[in-house]
Write an enzyme that holds these catalytic residues in place. Structure first.
Site, short mmCIF file in Angstrom:
data_model
loop_
_atom_site.label_atom_id
_atom_site.label_comp_id
_atom_site.label_asym_id
_atom_site.label_seq_id
_atom_site.Cartn_x
_atom_site.Cartn_y
_atom_site.Cartn_z
N ARG A 15 0.78 -1.07 0.01
CA ARG A 15 -0.34 0.06 -0.10
C ARG A 15 0.86 1.10 -0.01
O ARG A 15 1.91 1.20 0.38
CB ARG A 15 -0.81 0.22 1.00
CG ARG A 15 -1.76 -1.06 1.32
CD ARG A 15 -2.58 -1.03 2.78
NE ARG A 15 -3.80 -2.14 2.77
CZ ARG A 15 -3.38 -3.29 3.44
NH1 ARG A 15 -2.17 -3.68 3.84
NH2 ARG A 15 -4.31 -4.18 3.54
N LYS B 265 -1.74 -2.09 7.33
CA LYS B 265 -3.40 -1.94 7.68
C LYS B 265 -3.86 -2.38 8.84
O LYS B 265 -3.60 -3.66 8.97
CB LYS B 265 -4.14 -1.93 6.29
CG LYS B 265 -5.55 -1.12 6.45
CD LYS B 265 -6.18 -1.35 5.36
CE LYS B 265 -7.60 -0.65 5.44
NZ LYS B 265 -8.40 -0.82 4.24
N ARG C 257 -0.84 -2.06 -7.02
CA ARG C 257 -1.09 -3.29 -5.93
C ARG C 257 -2.36 -4.03 -6.68
O ARG C 257 -2.26 -5.28 -6.53
CB ARG C 257 -1.45 -2.50 -4.58
CG ARG C 257 -1.95 -3.45 -3.44
CD ARG C 257 -2.16 -2.94 -2.23
NE ARG C 257 -2.99 -3.43 -1.44
CZ ARG C 257 -2.57 -4.27 -0.54
NH1 ARG C 257 -1.48 -4.59 -0.41
NH2 ARG C 257 -3.70 -4.71 0.32
N TYR D 208 -10.43 -9.00 -6.96
CA TYR D 208 -9.49 -8.84 -8.01
C TYR D 208 -9.65 -10.16 -8.95
O TYR D 208 -9.05 -10.08 -10.27
CB TYR D 208 -7.88 -8.81 -7.54
CG TYR D 208 -7.72 -7.80 -6.38
CD1 TYR D 208 -7.98 -6.41 -6.78
CD2 TYR D 208 -7.07 -8.04 -5.29
CE1 TYR D 208 -7.76 -5.33 -6.01
CE2 TYR D 208 -6.78 -6.80 -4.42
CZ TYR D 208 -7.20 -5.87 -4.80
OH TYR D 208 -6.78 -4.63 -3.91
N HIS E 126 -2.44 2.49 -5.64
CA HIS E 126 -3.52 1.12 -5.47
C HIS E 126 -3.38 0.50 -6.90
O HIS E 126 -3.71 -0.62 -6.87
CB HIS E 126 -4.70 1.74 -5.26
CG HIS E 126 -5.70 0.93 -5.03
ND1 HIS E 126 -5.71 0.13 -3.74
CD2 HIS E 126 -6.62 0.41 -5.99
CE1 HIS E 126 -6.67 -0.72 -3.85
NE2 HIS E 126 -7.13 -0.71 -5.06
N HIS F 37 -4.36 -8.58 3.32
CA HIS F 37 -5.69 -8.50 3.66
C HIS F 37 -6.34 -9.51 4.84
O HIS F 37 -5.74 -10.42 5.27
CB HIS F 37 -6.50 -8.92 2.32
CG HIS F 37 -6.60 -8.18 1.29
ND1 HIS F 37 -6.67 -8.58 0.03
CD2 HIS F 37 -6.35 -6.75 1.35
CE1 HIS F 37 -6.40 -7.50 -0.92
NE2 HIS F 37 -6.44 -6.35 -0.10
#
Length: 284
Positions: A147, A172, A244, A276, A241, A267
């Site tokens: 990220r 994150k 990514r 995705y 992004h 994630h």
């Protein structure tokens, strides 16, 4: 429909929960899939591509239940995404080798701002990079799938090219992870670290720095990759992004499992990664 609810849809719901989809995503996927089967009035094994196309046409004129007008393009995309996940699941567990969406190239109706770059476009982007820092940035955002916030927070001591890993210490949700470095990424980051040691012999805490040794900000990072995209002659606006998103799509297309890509990207839930998967064939 009641038999479908207790059979295929029940198994689908259990699968989604088992692989880590969030509760809201489970409800959305199940609801969209159920509406399709009410529309076509066929069991899963008898659904044909023509039924998908009819449903796709219907969705574009279906009244929205949350306001005036018809469904948004983004919501239509959600419906087709749900069906792809459903038939992917049936095929994966061996319930059926029939996939009515296979080969269908249905355009996404959302705004398209998050469409991934193609492998060819990614190659052009790397070819446009001329500086050690530019190569390092592309490898961090694409090859490592970081990220923007993770890339600018990296410290020089977090990158170990000789061991083939880098450490994300401020991911994150305060999650940490170890990211493997492919050989090209390791070589590029090694070259950048050597350049950094020459430019800043006293050392630099942050990995990504500007020409005067100041830590690179998130906004400056965005400008840098956008400028690289323009230099490469790409029509798409390149963002951290988007890079990514692109590596996630390309890894899934090469056969990496959803769970492996989820862990690679950091994630928490599989549904974030599954978004995705439906870009692999250029559409939904």
């Amino acid at each position: 429909m009641e038999q479908l609810q207790t059979g295929a849809l029940g198994g689908f719901r259990d699968y989604l929960r088992a692989v880590g989809y969030g509760a809201g995503s489970v409800r959305m996927l199940e609801s969209c899939t159920r509406e399709f089967f009410v529309f076509c009035a066929l069991p899963p094994g008898e659904v044909q591509p023509a039924n998908i196309l009819s449903f796709y046409a219907y969705l574009q004129v279906r009244p929205s239940q949350r306001g005036e007008g018809v469904l948004s393009g983004k919501m239509v995309d959600h419906y087709l995404y749900s069906l792809r996940v459903f038939f992917d699941w049936r095929q994966a567990v061996g319930t059926s080798d029939h996939h009515p969406l296979s080969g269908l190239q249905l355009p996404r109706l959302g705004d398209g701002r998050r469409l991934p770059l193609s492998v060819t476009e990614t190659g052009a982007l790397f070819a446009a990079a001329h500086h050690e820092r530019e190569h390092a940035v592309l490898h961090l955002l694409y090859s490592c799938g970081l990220r923007r916030s993770e890339a600018v927070a990296l410290e020089a001591v977090d990158v170990w090219p000789d061991r083939g890993v880098l450490y994300v210490r401020r991911g994150k949700g305060a999650r940490r992870r170890v990211v493997p470095l492919a050989s090209r990424a390791a070589a590029s980051l090694g070259a950048y670290l050597r350049w950094l040691s020459v430019q800043l012999p006293g050392g630099s805490q942050r990995l990504l720095v500007g020409s005067r040794g100041q830590a690179l900000t998130g906004d400056r990072l965005c400008r840098l990759v956008r400028e690289l995209g323009e230099r490469a002659g790409l029509d798409a606006v390149v963002t951290p992004h988007r890079l990514r998103h692109s590596i996630a799509t390309h890894l899934l297309a090469r056969g990496m499992s959803l769970e492996q890509v989820r862990d690679f990207l950091g994630h928490r839930h599989a549904d974030t990664t599954q978004i995705y998967a439906h870009f692999q064939n250029g559409g939904l």
